[in-house]
Design an enzyme around this catalytic site. Structure first.
Site, PDB file in Angstrom:
ATOM      1  N   HIS A   1       1.384  46.346  61.213  1.00 41.78           N
ATOM      2  CA  HIS A   1       2.973  46.578  60.902  1.00 41.78           C
ATOM      3  C   HIS A   1       3.199  48.029  60.690  1.00 41.78           C
ATOM      4  O   HIS A   1       2.370  48.697  60.278  1.00 41.78           O
ATOM      5  CB  HIS A   1       3.515  45.647  59.538  1.00 41.78           C
ATOM      6  CG  HIS A   1       3.553  44.173  60.012  1.00 41.78           C
ATOM      7  ND1 HIS A   1       4.452  43.563  60.724  1.00 41.78           N
ATOM      8  CD2 HIS A   1       2.583  43.163  59.314  1.00 41.78           C
ATOM      9  CE1 HIS A   1       4.138  42.113  60.725  1.00 41.78           C
ATOM     10  NE2 HIS A   1       3.096  42.098  60.093  1.00 41.78           N
TER      11      HIS A   1
ATOM     12  N   ALA B   1     -19.994  41.625  54.149  1.00 37.38           N
ATOM     13  CA  ALA B   1     -18.957  40.752  53.962  1.00 37.38           C
ATOM     14  C   ALA B   1     -17.641  41.271  52.978  1.00 37.38           C
ATOM     15  O   ALA B   1     -18.002  41.926  52.053  1.00 37.38           O
ATOM     16  CB  ALA B   1     -19.582  39.461  53.250  1.00 37.38           C
TER      17      ALA B   1
ATOM     18  N   LYS C   1     -17.053  52.207  54.072  1.00 40.06           N
ATOM     19  CA  LYS C   1     -17.865  53.179  54.230  1.00 40.06           C
ATOM     20  C   LYS C   1     -19.177  53.106  54.487  1.00 40.06           C
ATOM     21  O   LYS C   1     -19.841  52.154  54.214  1.00 40.06           O
ATOM     22  CB  LYS C   1     -17.713  54.397  53.030  1.00 40.06           C
ATOM     23  CG  LYS C   1     -16.293  54.686  52.532  1.00 40.06           C
ATOM     24  CD  LYS C   1     -16.194  55.551  51.224  1.00 40.06           C
ATOM     25  CE  LYS C   1     -14.868  55.607  50.979  1.00 40.06           C
ATOM     26  NZ  LYS C   1     -14.706  56.447  49.503  1.00 40.06           N
TER      27      LYS C   1
ATOM     28  N   ARG D   1     -25.618  52.963  54.821  1.00 40.79           N
ATOM     29  CA  ARG D   1     -27.094  53.112  55.328  1.00 40.79           C
ATOM     30  C   ARG D   1     -26.755  53.618  57.083  1.00 40.79           C
ATOM     31  O   ARG D   1     -26.117  53.061  57.518  1.00 40.79           O
ATOM     32  CB  ARG D   1     -27.846  51.721  55.287  1.00 40.79           C
ATOM     33  CG  ARG D   1     -29.114  51.976  55.626  1.00 40.79           C
ATOM     34  CD  ARG D   1     -29.910  50.744  55.381  1.00 40.79           C
ATOM     35  NE  ARG D   1     -30.736  50.790  54.079  1.00 40.79           N
ATOM     36  CZ  ARG D   1     -30.433  49.915  53.157  1.00 40.79           C
ATOM     37  NH1 ARG D   1     -29.704  48.758  53.346  1.00 40.79           N
ATOM     38  NH2 ARG D   1     -31.118  50.064  51.796  1.00 40.79           N
TER      39      ARG D   1
END
Length: 324
Positions: free
Chosen positions: A133, A180, A200, A203
């Site tokens: 949107h 997750a 972010k 690893r």
């Protein structure tokens, strides 16, 4: 329990079994494949690919192209365009590669272009969209402002954890792991792990020095070219072996316990033997004391000759025959 109640119980169980068996038949018949697409007409649906039944919302399927060996879980929604029946042209809007797994309840909502590579797996309830949107006009309701589209790309071999959200403009490289619940936007490099809101990099893999930070454990190698069904069988076999190893450890532990009990029993026997020995020694000591007492008594008798009354007391009863 009355006969009527027993019959009602049997009837309920019979109805339950029939219902579940019937549902299995319905699920099998409702599965969407290239050979049995139902009412859907996909732009492409490869061999051995299937949608589990029941489906979620699926429309604009002529602009959806799916490769071979891909599994779409129950209640998953795939759509191209704003509404069913919208004219979308001839180019694909949603493209899913070969051997992918789209988790139960996931949504892939395409308007411009979503491209998912080969061997991409998602957990349940993952949301991928190339439209968002707009809220540029502060005086107009956001729902009435024209949306903004941006291409989404997910590289081959990636894995998206349960509940992950991929926003418009996201470009994930090859073999990317999305934790997750993460919300992904922007560009994610190959061979990296992202997590958080917004996601972010936590690893990364360097071809020279390996993973940074290092992996906590190294998984078993998976054979090259393995199919989804073969992988499931391999996992089941590994779990069975692990369960057997656990059982062996339990047996060994029980054997060790039995040895411990036996050792304890031996120890108890040893203690009992020692106790018996002590009692024997005590008994012997008691015997010695008895002998000493008797000797002392004899000495006392010798020292004090019996008086007439004592001798009379010791004389046998003449009215009683000792032989009787």
């Amino acid at each position: 329990m009355s006969i009527a109640r027993t019959l009602r119980g049997h009837g309920k169980r019979a109805v339950s079994r029939a219902l579940h068996r019937g549902w299995q038949v319905v699920r099998a018949a409702g599965t969407i494949t290239a050979d049995s697409p139902g009412l859907l007409r996909f732009g492409a649906l490869g061999a051995e690919s299937r949608f589990a039944f029941p489906l979620g919302a699926v429309f604009g399927e002529r602009a959806i192209h799916i490769g071979t060996g891909t599994l779409v879980g129950e209640h998953a929604s795939l759509s191209a365009g704003l509404v069913p029946g919208q004219e979308l042209g001839s180019r694909p809007i949603v493209t899913i590669g070969d051997r992918c797994t789209i988790g139960r309840g996931s949504h892939i909502v395409g308007h411009q272009s979503i491209v998912i590579g080969d061997d991409v797996w998602t957990g349940p309830y993952v949301y991928i969209t190339d439209q968002n949107h707009s809220y540029a006009d502060p005086d107009r309701p956001i729902g009435l402002q024209w949306p903004i589209n941006d291409v989404v790309e997910i590289g081959s071999g990636s894995w998206l954890g349960a509940g992950a959200i991929v926003l418009p403009g996201a470009r994930l490289g090859r073999n990317v792991v999305v934790a997750a619940g993460s919300v992904v936007r922007g560009t994610v490099p190959d061979h990296s792990v992202v997590a958080g809101v917004p996601a972010k990099v936590v690893r990364r893999y360097d071809p020279t020095t390996g993973w940074h930070p290092p992996l906590r454990s190294l998984p078993a190698e998976i054979p090259e070219g393995i199919t989804h069904a073969e992988l499931e069988a391999l996992i089941a076999q590994a779990e069975s072996v692990a369960a057997g190893a656990g059982g062996a450890e339990s047996v060994a532990a029980k054997a060790g316990g039995a040895e411990s009990v036996a050792a304890g029993a031996t120890g108890a026997e040893s203690v009992a033997a020692k106790t018996a020995g002590a009692e024997s020694v005590a008994a012997k000591a008691g015997g010695a004391e008895s002998v000493a007492a008797k000797t002392a008594g004899a000495e006392s008798v010798a020292a004090s000759p019996p008086g007439p009354e004592s001798v009379a007391a010791q004389a046998p009863d003449r009215d009683h025959d000792p032989a009787e």
